[in-house]
Scaffold this motif. Structure first.
Motif, PDB file in Angstrom:
ATOM      1  N   TYR A   7       2.784   3.562   7.211  1.00 19.23           N
ATOM      2  CA  TYR A   7       2.900   2.152   7.569  1.00 19.23           C
ATOM      3  C   TYR A   7       1.542   1.478   7.448  1.00 19.23           C
ATOM      4  N   ALA A   8       1.526   0.189   7.742  1.00 19.39           N
ATOM      5  CA  ALA A   8       0.303  -0.590   7.508  1.00 19.39           C
ATOM      6  C   ALA A   8      -0.907  -0.006   8.220  1.00 19.39           C
ATOM      7  N   GLY A   9      -0.718   0.519   9.439  1.00 14.55           N
ATOM      8  CA  GLY A   9      -1.843   1.030  10.208  1.00 14.55           C
ATOM      9  C   GLY A   9      -2.157   2.491   9.967  1.00 14.55           C
ATOM     10  N   SER A  10      -1.399   3.149   9.087  1.00 16.63           N
ATOM     11  CA  SER A  10      -1.643   4.558   8.813  1.00 16.63           C
ATOM     12  C   SER A  10      -2.425   4.697   7.509  1.00 16.63           C
ATOM     13  N   SER A  11      -2.685   5.914   7.138  1.00 20.16           N
ATOM     14  CA  SER A  11      -3.285   6.144   5.830  1.00 20.16           C
ATOM     15  C   SER A  11      -2.236   5.918   4.753  1.00 20.16           C
ATOM     16  N   ALA A  12      -2.668   5.730   3.531  1.00 19.26           N
ATOM     17  CA  ALA A  12      -1.756   5.433   2.429  1.00 19.26           C
ATOM     18  C   ALA A  12      -0.816   6.604   2.172  1.00 19.26           C
ATOM     19  N   GLY A  13       0.410   6.275   1.811  1.00 21.25           N
ATOM     20  CA  GLY A  13       1.388   7.313   1.511  1.00 21.25           C
ATOM     21  C   GLY A  13       2.751   6.704   1.277  1.00 21.25           C
ATOM     22  N   GLY A  19      -0.417   4.955 -12.641  1.00 24.56           N
ATOM     23  CA  GLY A  19       0.513   5.687 -11.796  1.00 24.56           C
ATOM     24  C   GLY A  19       1.920   5.560 -12.310  1.00 24.56           C
ATOM     25  N   GLY A  20       2.884   5.704 -11.430  1.00 25.58           N
ATOM     26  CA  GLY A  20       4.289   5.624 -11.810  1.00 25.58           C
ATOM     27  C   GLY A  20       5.160   6.277 -10.759  1.00 25.58           C
ATOM     28  N   SER A  50       8.014  12.423  -3.663  1.00 25.64           N
ATOM     29  CA  SER A  50       8.534  11.491  -2.654  1.00 25.64           C
ATOM     30  C   SER A  50       9.708  10.675  -3.160  1.00 25.64           C
ATOM     31  N   GLN A  51       9.877  10.640  -4.492  1.00 29.81           N
ATOM     32  CA  GLN A  51      10.887   9.791  -5.120  1.00 29.81           C
ATOM     33  C   GLN A  51      10.616   8.313  -4.836  1.00 29.81           C
ATOM     34  N   GLU A  52       9.330   7.925  -4.958  1.00 27.07           N
ATOM     35  CA  GLU A  52       8.908   6.540  -4.828  1.00 27.07           C
ATOM     36  C   GLU A  52       7.889   6.223  -5.928  1.00 27.07           C
ATOM     37  N   LEU A  53       7.620   4.923  -6.082  1.00 29.04           N
ATOM     38  CA  LEU A  53       6.564   4.506  -7.002  1.00 29.04           C
ATOM     39  C   LEU A  53       5.208   4.583  -6.303  1.00 29.04           C
ATOM     40  N   HIS A  54       4.190   5.062  -7.033  1.00 22.22           N
ATOM     41  CA  HIS A  54       2.838   5.131  -6.496  1.00 22.22           C
ATOM     42  C   HIS A  54       1.859   4.704  -7.582  1.00 22.22           C
ATOM     43  N   TYR A  55       1.086   3.659  -7.267  1.00 21.52           N
ATOM     44  CA  TYR A  55       0.081   3.163  -8.208  1.00 21.52           C
ATOM     45  C   TYR A  55      -1.273   3.059  -7.506  1.00 21.52           C
ATOM     46  N   THR A  56      -2.336   3.121  -8.299  1.00 22.08           N
ATOM     47  CA  THR A  56      -3.683   2.900  -7.786  1.00 22.08           C
ATOM     48  C   THR A  56      -4.388   1.866  -8.675  1.00 22.08           C
ATOM     49  N   TYR A  57      -5.358   1.163  -8.084  1.00 25.25           N
ATOM     50  CA  TYR A  57      -6.192   0.236  -8.844  1.00 25.25           C
ATOM     51  C   TYR A  57      -7.489  -0.009  -8.077  1.00 25.25           C
ATOM     52  N   GLU A  76       9.400   0.933  -3.620  1.00 18.94           N
ATOM     53  CA  GLU A  76      10.667   1.472  -4.115  1.00 18.94           C
ATOM     54  C   GLU A  76      11.013   0.862  -5.470  1.00 18.94           C
ATOM     55  N   ASP A  77      11.873   1.563  -6.194  1.00 20.96           N
ATOM     56  CA  ASP A  77      12.460   0.979  -7.394  1.00 20.96           C
ATOM     57  C   ASP A  77      13.916   1.426  -7.483  1.00 20.96           C
ATOM     58  N   GLU A  78      14.568   1.086  -8.592  1.00 19.80           N
ATOM     59  CA  GLU A  78      15.995   1.416  -8.727  1.00 19.80           C
ATOM     60  C   GLU A  78      16.243   2.909  -8.588  1.00 19.80           C
TER      61      GLU A  78
END
Length: 450
Positions: free
Chosen positions: A319-325, A385-386, A391-398, A411-413
């Motif tokens: 969540y917003a207050g946790s580490s990224a994931g 990323g992609g 996790s079966q989710e989208l993950h990108y970095t920039y 999430e995606d389809e």
């Protein structure tokens, strides 16, 4: 697709005789039958025989939902019924029946009374693929055939045009525009033509729920621990539901002390008793698994008993207050479902999903990602990323213009499709999401593809 043709038979007890279900006898003289929420006039002809509900076959056959054909062989004293691509051959005064040519035993024999052939209603319905349930509180048996899995979504500030576009995919809309406080007052958190929006959604034929929020440990304790304040809010909710024609109430009380869970249970029981029987009571709760040891005010078993539906918020694993994931990793969502199913009936569970993402700067707090923000990120930065298989989710970095690395999860389809398959696999009531209006429409693509 979730929305299928639905047939619901509800059997309620009248005063005086008995109905045996699950080994328990209940008083009543005859039964009343309602099909898809509408009472049928042949209910008065039903009988309770040896603790079993017997229904006149002729009336069942003439009902448009069964669309059955009936043939009588007087010499063999047999009735042949064809309904919903299944055939039944009943022999009068025998508990044996041929179902699609295979012999089976019924809980009671077919018989004739006043030139009407009676058959066990439960056996007939279950043989047609229906689910049979007993609600002890309301003292009714419900039989659901081809039940549509529910699509229950939250409206917050905006999204009417989205609802209108995808109305064919929804069953329920929870309007999260109500708020309460520690004194039990009920008021709008915001009013942006709420009455007009409610009317427009009613015109679409969707069930509408009044969703009320209360956040904070002190506020929840102040409200829930004082009987007069609970009663004040309950009276206001009942008045609002009756006056404005809501189909139910959704309670979203969060950030409360674990010790106040007993008061939440009591409040929900009292609210359920006060609401008209036909109005639904639902509650939203944090997702948890059997491995979790953190103290929680949400007693899943008690909430499943008190409420008609429970929205399990299976998101914000990160969540917003946790580490990224990942926000709702599939393995965790399945664990949440398994824990929920061990605590309450599957037909009460709505799996809550997120229609948003998070953008975490390295070492900082995350911010919500709507579709418009996602478009800006995509157009402004070089994202890498992609789809994350684990996790079966989208993950990108920039990296932003200040040289700070960001992680974006959403999430995606494909990720929605995987979670929707869990709903089918575990045969729960349906899916919910927070919220309509974020701009992400891939959940509808996933729903359409089912």
């Amino acid at each position: 697709m979730f929305r299928l043709h639905k047939l619901i038979i509800i059997i309620t007890l009248a005063a005086g005789g008995c109905l045996c279900f699950g080994g328990v006898a209940y008083a009543g003289e005859g039964v009343a039958i309602s099909v898809d929420g509408q009472e049928r006039d042949y209910g008065e002809y039903c009988r309770i025989v040896d603790g079993r509900t017997m229904a006149p076959l002729r009336f069942l056959a003439e009902d448009e939902f069964f669309a059955a054909e009936v043939d009588w062989d007087g010499e063999m004293r047999q009735v042949t019924v064809t309904a919903r691509e299944h055939s039944f051959v009943y022999t009068i005064d025998s508990p044996q029946v041929l179902v699609d040519g295979a012999p089976q035993s019924m809980e009671a024999a077919a018989y004739i009374e006043h030139d009407r052939t009676y058959v066990p209603l439960r056996f007939f319905a279950e043989s047609l693929g229906a689910d049979v349930e007993w609600d002890a509180r309301r003292r009714l048996v419900s039989i659901t055939m081809d039940a549509a899995e529910r699509v229950y979504a939250y409206y917050y500030y905006q999204g009417l045009s989205e609802i209108q576009t995808y109305a064919h995919l929804y069953t329920d809309i929870a309007f999260r525009w109500f708020e309460t406080d520690g004194e039990g007052n009920l008021f709008f958190e915001y009013d942006q033509d709420n009455a007009a929006v409610l009317s427009a959604v009613k015109d679409l034929g969707l069930d509408c729920h009044a969703s009320v929020v209360l956040m904070g440990k002190e506020e929840n304790h102040s409200l829930l621990s004082v009987p007069e304040r609970r009663k004040k809010l309950i009276n206001a909710l009942v008045t609002t539901v009756k006056r404005d024609g809501y189909d139910g109430v959704n309670i979203d009380f969060e950030l409360m002390a674990a010790a106040d869970g007993v008061y939440l249970n009591l409040f929900l029981q009292q609210l359920r008793d006060a609401l008209p029987e036909e109005k639904e009571l639902s509650v939203a709760v944090y997702g948890r698994t059997a491995r979790d040891s953190w103290a929680s005010p949400y007693d899943y078993a008690a909430l499943g008993e008190a409420c008609d539906a429970v929205v399990i918020m299976a998101y914000d694993y990160s969540y917003a207050g946790s580490s990224a994931g990942p926000i709702a990793p599939l393995w965790w969502v399945e664990d949440v479902l398994q824990y929920s199913l061990a605590q309450m009936p599957a037909e009460k569970i709505l799996l809550g999903l997120p229609t948003y993402g998070y953008d975490w700067p390295q070492g900082g707090k995350g911010t919500s990602v709507t579709f418009s923000k996602w478009e800006r990120l995509w157009d402004t930065y070089r994202l890498s990323g992609g789809f994350d298989e684990a996790s079966q989710e989208l993950h990108y970095t920039y990296w932003d213009n200040n040289g700070v690395k960001h992680d974006v999860w959403l999430e995606d389809e494909q990720s929605y499709a995987a979670k929707l398959r869990l709903c089918e696999e575990y045969d729960i009531a349906g899916v919910s999401w927070w919220r309509i209006g974020t701009g992400f429409t891939n959940i509808y693509t996933a729903l359409e593809a089912r």
